[in-house]
Design a protein around this motif. Structure first.
Motif, PDB file in Angstrom:
ATOM      1  N   ALA A  30       0.836  -1.201   0.000  1.00 28.53           N
ATOM      2  CA  ALA A  30       0.000   0.000   0.000  1.00 28.53           C
ATOM      3  C   ALA A  30       0.871   1.251   0.000  1.00 28.53           C
ATOM      4  CB  ALA A  30      -0.914  -0.007   1.219  1.00 28.53           C
ATOM      5  N   GLU A  31       0.271   2.340  -0.453  1.00 26.75           N
ATOM      6  CA  GLU A  31       0.975   3.610  -0.510  1.00 26.75           C
ATOM      7  C   GLU A  31       1.285   4.112   0.904  1.00 26.75           C
ATOM      8  OE1 GLU A  31       2.141   5.460  -3.026  1.00 26.75           O
ATOM      9  OE2 GLU A  31       1.608   3.829  -4.381  1.00 26.75           O
ATOM     10  N   PRO A  32       2.482   4.693   1.118  1.00 27.27           N
ATOM     11  CA  PRO A  32       2.792   5.260   2.438  1.00 27.27           C
ATOM     12  C   PRO A  32       1.893   6.457   2.732  1.00 27.27           C
ATOM     13  CG  PRO A  32       4.482   5.841   0.858  1.00 27.27           C
ATOM     14  CD  PRO A  32       3.601   4.852   0.165  1.00 27.27           C
ATOM     15  N   ILE A  33       1.584   6.641   4.000  1.00 28.19           N
ATOM     16  CA  ILE A  33       0.672   7.708   4.424  1.00 28.19           C
ATOM     17  C   ILE A  33       1.337   8.520   5.528  1.00 28.19           C
ATOM     18  CG2 ILE A  33      -1.510   8.207   5.602  1.00 28.19           C
ATOM     19  CD1 ILE A  33      -2.717   5.817   4.240  1.00 28.19           C
ATOM     20  N   LEU A  34       1.235   9.848   5.413  1.00 28.82           N
ATOM     21  CA  LEU A  34       1.630  10.777   6.474  1.00 28.82           C
ATOM     22  C   LEU A  34       0.449  11.706   6.720  1.00 28.82           C
ATOM     23  CD1 LEU A  34       3.784  11.957   8.398  1.00 28.82           C
ATOM     24  CD2 LEU A  34       4.492  13.460   6.525  1.00 28.82           C
ATOM     25  N   THR A  35      -0.074  11.710   7.923  1.00 24.62           N
ATOM     26  CA  THR A  35      -1.292  12.463   8.228  1.00 24.62           C
ATOM     27  C   THR A  35      -1.106  13.280   9.499  1.00 24.62           C
ATOM     28  OG1 THR A  35      -2.664  10.756   7.226  1.00 24.62           O
ATOM     29  CG2 THR A  35      -3.768  12.301   8.698  1.00 24.62           C
ATOM     30  N   ILE A  36      -1.454  14.561   9.405  1.00 25.40           N
ATOM     31  CA  ILE A  36      -1.529  15.421  10.597  1.00 25.40           C
ATOM     32  C   ILE A  36      -2.950  15.316  11.135  1.00 25.40           C
ATOM     33  CG2 ILE A  36      -1.356  17.768  11.495  1.00 25.40           C
ATOM     34  CD1 ILE A  36       0.640  18.382   9.307  1.00 25.40           C
ATOM     35  N   THR A  37      -3.079  14.838  12.348  1.00 24.53           N
ATOM     36  CA  THR A  37      -4.418  14.629  12.910  1.00 24.53           C
ATOM     37  C   THR A  37      -4.914  15.810  13.736  1.00 24.53           C
ATOM     38  OG1 THR A  37      -3.462  13.550  14.853  1.00 24.53           O
ATOM     39  CG2 THR A  37      -4.057  12.149  12.994  1.00 24.53           C
ATOM     40  N   GLY A  38      -4.027  16.673  14.173  1.00 23.40           N
ATOM     41  CA  GLY A  38      -4.497  17.790  14.990  1.00 23.40           C
ATOM     42  C   GLY A  38      -3.418  18.816  15.255  1.00 23.40           C
ATOM     43  N   VAL A  39      -3.849  20.065  15.477  1.00 21.26           N
ATOM     44  CA  VAL A  39      -2.982  21.173  15.881  1.00 21.26           C
ATOM     45  C   VAL A  39      -3.604  21.781  17.132  1.00 21.26           C
ATOM     46  CG1 VAL A  39      -2.041  23.420  15.271  1.00 21.26           C
ATOM     47  CG2 VAL A  39      -2.185  21.627  13.529  1.00 21.26           C
ATOM     48  N   ASP A  40      -2.861  21.736  18.232  1.00 20.56           N
ATOM     49  CA  ASP A  40      -3.386  22.175  19.526  1.00 20.56           C
ATOM     50  C   ASP A  40      -2.717  23.487  19.947  1.00 20.56           C
ATOM     51  OD1 ASP A  40      -4.404  22.465  22.051  1.00 20.56           O
ATOM     52  OD2 ASP A  40      -3.236  20.839  22.943  1.00 20.56           O
ATOM     53  N   PRO A  41      -3.464  24.633  19.913  1.00 19.63           N
ATOM     54  CA  PRO A  41      -2.892  25.921  20.335  1.00 19.63           C
ATOM     55  C   PRO A  41      -3.244  26.291  21.772  1.00 19.63           C
ATOM     56  CG  PRO A  41      -4.897  26.332  19.130  1.00 19.63           C
ATOM     57  CD  PRO A  41      -4.793  24.832  19.282  1.00 19.63           C
ATOM     58  N   SER A  42      -3.708  25.329  22.572  1.00 22.62           N
ATOM     59  CA  SER A  42      -4.191  25.664  23.914  1.00 22.62           C
ATOM     60  C   SER A  42      -3.091  26.186  24.821  1.00 22.62           C
ATOM     61  CB  SER A  42      -4.851  24.439  24.557  1.00 22.62           C
ATOM     62  OG  SER A  42      -3.913  23.377  24.692  1.00 22.62           O
ATOM     63  N   GLN A  43      -1.818  25.841  24.535  1.00 17.39           N
ATOM     64  CA  GLN A  43      -0.707  26.315  25.352  1.00 17.39           C
ATOM     65  C   GLN A  43       0.111  27.364  24.598  1.00 17.39           C
ATOM     66  OE1 GLN A  43       1.550  23.162  27.217  1.00 17.39           O
ATOM     67  NE2 GLN A  43      -0.228  21.818  27.278  1.00 17.39           N
ATOM     68  N   LEU A  44      -0.580  28.138  23.771  1.00 11.83           N
ATOM     69  CA  LEU A  44       0.044  29.185  22.975  1.00 11.83           C
ATOM     70  C   LEU A  44       0.966  30.047  23.859  1.00 11.83           C
ATOM     71  CD1 LEU A  44      -1.899  31.144  20.321  1.00 11.83           C
ATOM     72  CD2 LEU A  44      -0.539  32.432  21.938  1.00 11.83           C
ATOM     73  N   PRO A  45       2.169  30.390  23.360  1.00  9.07           N
ATOM     74  CA  PRO A  45       2.657  30.276  21.985  1.00  9.07           C
ATOM     75  C   PRO A  45       3.234  28.924  21.604  1.00  9.07           C
ATOM     76  CG  PRO A  45       4.290  31.407  23.304  1.00  9.07           C
ATOM     77  CD  PRO A  45       3.120  31.156  24.219  1.00  9.07           C
ATOM     78  N   LEU A  46       3.223  27.929  22.517  1.00  8.97           N
ATOM     79  CA  LEU A  46       3.665  26.591  22.144  1.00  8.97           C
ATOM     80  C   LEU A  46       2.536  25.890  21.385  1.00  8.97           C
ATOM     81  CD1 LEU A  46       5.575  25.387  25.338  1.00  8.97           C
ATOM     82  CD2 LEU A  46       6.522  26.317  23.230  1.00  8.97           C
ATOM     83  N   ILE A  47       2.840  25.353  20.214  1.00 10.91           N
ATOM     84  CA  ILE A  47       1.867  24.673  19.373  1.00 10.91           C
ATOM     85  C   ILE A  47       2.257  23.198  19.314  1.00 10.91           C
ATOM     86  CG2 ILE A  47       0.789  24.584  17.106  1.00 10.91           C
ATOM     87  CD1 ILE A  47       0.295  27.175  18.678  1.00 10.91           C
ATOM     88  N   ARG A  48       1.273  22.327  19.574  1.00 10.98           N
ATOM     89  CA  ARG A  48       1.514  20.885  19.567  1.00 10.98           C
ATOM     90  C   ARG A  48       0.795  20.279  18.364  1.00 10.98           C
ATOM     91  NH1 ARG A  48       4.076  20.218  24.244  1.00 10.98           N
ATOM     92  NH2 ARG A  48       3.540  21.574  26.007  1.00 10.98           N
TER      93      ARG A  48
END
Length: 697
Positions: A30-48
């Protein structure tokens, strides 16, 4: 012969047994997959950022990852595995040929226990086919009660099933259930399709399913529950799994339940994702990107829209100095320079808060007092001793602006304070008493007569002291004329002792030459010329216009209206050399007082058609505002040919503002009716008089 037949039969059976096992590993292709599932800005300016990869041959944490914010690479501060959770939907594609195996399908659902799922992070749902119209039917919607889902599946055993089912229609509807769920958006999403693969697959249907699954971030695992020896049915399920990055599993018989357990164990491993942390660089970026580069140069990318965040500038509050603070500077002597008078600095203390509850780093703080600016670029921020060594008596305003790491600027409310310089009164200087002196009595002098002079001349005597009498020495042997004048003494004309004619004035002898004669008669010639010019001057002629006007004017023949001359007033300005005519006119615009002090004029008329200069110095300006906060030449207003008024800062020290926006030096900004103009902290409202009259009417 029977031995050969037996060997062939055994090989055939072995091949049929091994073939499904090999198909269970179809995900390797199968084709390789890279997926971003979420961006969490709750501890801004640190982004997870959470992400996972599939079919990468290595764990995502072991591969080189590049993280970008709006296509600008960002340093990764931290990378670690985190338990995020999974969202697994199970679709039972029931047709009449697999209905007898429903109990085995319920057993497959029961095997969720091997995945060691968490009731806090993992979600399960089960769907089947509606026997009446072939649409999707919900057995158990999204729930964290995993055993409850399995129980509902077992209790839902139907007693009949359709001959055929719309496989791709059911898959499309099941994918929509993922999108409409209220589950967290960063879960690893998988749809398990248990089917016999009997539905014929068209290229268009497959492409539609693959696009929708990619848009929702869902992989599809296909489980064969029919005859795995049917090549067409097996190919349908393999294509679905291959194109969406999922896996193909063989559960064509009850003894292959181990394949189902392996599938659930794989879901349990997918609960963990890789989390990357970076620091935000702008208030509202558009997207976060991720890229993985293989050793052979191939690149795998993923993108995720950045969620909306409420980022607000820092809030600044001046704690010190408090409002109406007075700084008293006391000099040691009356002539002490300002720079040597204590105190030479003003403590300023600032309280910085974050209205959005996201504390960030401060990049710089600018303190401005009385036109002087000090920039603070390093910690500790919020406290400074501002130099006031050049500040004399007066009122000054403190303004502070802070810029955070995202470039957002916060400003404090201005705070005014007073500087008072106290100098001791100089001690009075003693005036010496005058010393009396004796005034000598004047001596009597005897004035020499011509006879005595001649007598002394004949005797060849010098000036001699004859007691109280002074004798003028002889100056000429033969003096044709002589006389004695007060103060000057002897004045005469005769022959000098060296020969030649000479004038005698006191004790001076002036030889008579053409030059001395010319110098002597020059004043007489000038006086004579002036007299001649006065005698030749013509008498003044009467003004014809005045005479005619006076003769024709009759005060009784007209009403007592003032003439044009009577209507005109003349005023000599401070620097003027000619009278200026002051006529009555209505100014096209005015400045109306708003704030700054009761001593300021309430209204300032702006003359149209020319540049009107505003400031404190009368010699430089047309409009005078007598206040230390206003520069000698502060600003100017001009009406241009289009009838619009424009304001320009003339290089003032306190700044010129229009509606709180500061003008740069020599920049011109158009004025509108009602605009607030600040000259430092002196406020006026600009009004067009025609609009003011309309509003009043």
């Amino acid at each position: 012969m029977w031995c050969v037949a037996l060997i062939v039969l055994l090989l055939f059976v072995s091949f049929q047994t091994i073939l499904p096992a090999r198909m269970a590993q179809a995900q390797d292709a199968a084709e390789p997959i890279l997926t971003i599932t979420g961006v969490d800005p709750s501890q801004l300016p640190l982004i997870r950022v959470t992400a996972y990869g599939a079919n990468l041959k290595n764990a995502l944490a072991e591969l080189p990852i590049t993280l970008t914010e709006d296509n600008v690479e960002q340093p990764i501060l931290d990378s670690r595995p985190v338990d995020v959770g999974v969202q697994v939907g199970i679709l039972f594609d029931l047709s009449n040929n697999v209905l007898p195996r429903y109990g085995e399908l319920a057993d497959a659902a029961e095997r969720f226990r091997v995945a060691q799922l968490s009731a806090e992070t993992d979600w399960l749902a089960a769907y089947s086919v509606n026997l009446d119209d072939g649409t999707l039917r919900v057995i158990s919607d999204w729930s964290q009660d995993h055993q409850g889902m399995a129980n509902l599946v077992r209790m839902d055993a139907p007693d009949r099933a359709p001959a055929a089912t719309p496989l791709f229609g059911l898959i499309s509807d099941a994918l929509d259930r993922f999108a409409s769920s209220a589950t967290p958006s960063n879960l690893r999403r998988t749809l398990v399709v248990l089917s016999d693969g009997a539905d014929p697959v068209s290229a268009q249907q497959l492409e539609t399913i693959v696009r929708k699954a990619a848009r929702f971030g869902i992989t599809i695992d296909a489980v064969m529950i029919g005859d795995a020896r049917n090549a067409a049915s097996r190919r349908n399920l393999e294509q679905i799994a291959l194109e969406t990055g999922g896996a193909y599993w063989d559960y064509s018989s009850a003894d292959k339940i181990t394949a189902i357990e392996e599938m659930w164990q794989r879901f349990g491993a997918q609960r963990q994702q890789q989390e990357y942390t970076y620091r935000l660089t702008k208030p509202q970026p558009s997207e976060v990107g991720m890229a993985l580069t293989y050793p052979d140069g191939r690149t795998l990318t993923a993108r995720y829209d950045f969620p909306a965040v409420n980022v607000r500038p820092p809030s600044l509050e001046l704690l010190i100095p408090p409002p109406d603070y007075q700084s008293v500077r006391i000099a040691d002597a009356s002539d002490t320079p300002l720079s040597d008078i204590s105190p030479t600095s003003l403590p300023i203390q600032l309280n910085i808060t974050w209205p959005d509850n996201h504390q960030r780093a401060i990049q710089r703080i600018e303190y401005e007092v009385g036109g002087r600016t000090v920039v603070q670029n390093s910690e500790p921020f919020g406290a400074i001793d501002f130099p006031i060594d050049t500040f004399d008596n007066g009122v000054y305003t403190v303004r502070v602006a802070a810029v955070d790491e995202l470039g957002l600027e916060g400003k404090s409310a201005p705070v005014s304070f007073t500087v008072q310089v106290i100098r001791p009164t100089p001690a009075p200087t003693d005036t010496p008493e005058p010393t009396p002196t004796d005034t000598p009595e004047p001596e009597a002098f005897e004035t020499a007569t011509p006879a005595s002079v001649a007598q002394n001349n004949q005797a060849g005597s010098d000036v001699s002291d004859l007691g109280s009498t002074i004798v003028i020495p002889p100056l000429a042997a033969n003096m044709a004329f002589s006389t004695t004048l007060p103060v000057v003494g002897l004045v005469g004309y005769g022959t000098s002792s060296q020969g030649g004619n000479a004038l005698f004035v006191g004790t001076r002898v002036i030889p008579v030459t053409p030059v001395t004669i010319l110098i002597a008669i020059m004043p007489l010639l000038l006086i004579a010329a002036a007299a001649v010019m006065l005698m030749r001057r013509k008498p003044p002629v009467d003004d014809v216009f005045t005479t005619a006007t006076e003769a024709a004017y009759d005060s009784t023949a007209f009403d007592s209206k003032p003439t044009m001359v009577e209507q005109t007033a003349y005023e000599l300005t401070e620097d003027a050399t000619e009278p200026q005519v002051m006529v009555n006119f209505i100014s096209p615009a005015s400045l109306i007082y708003v704030d700054g002090g009761d001593h300021l004029p309430s209204k300032l008329d702006i003359e149209g058609g020319r540049e009107v200069r505003i400031g404190r110095k009368q010699a430089y300006c047309d409009i005078i505002i007598d206040d230390q906060r206003v520069s000698r030449l502060h600003a100017s207003i001009v009406e241009k040919d289009d009838g619009k008024f424009y304001l320009k800062d003339e290089g003032s020290s306190g700044g010129t503002y229009v509606n709180r926006h500061k003008l740069r030096v020599n920049d011109m900004v158009e004025l509108h009716h009602g605009d607030i103009i600040n000259l430092n902290t002196v406020s006026y409202r600009f009004e067009l008089n025609d609009q003011s009259e309309q509003n009043q009417s």
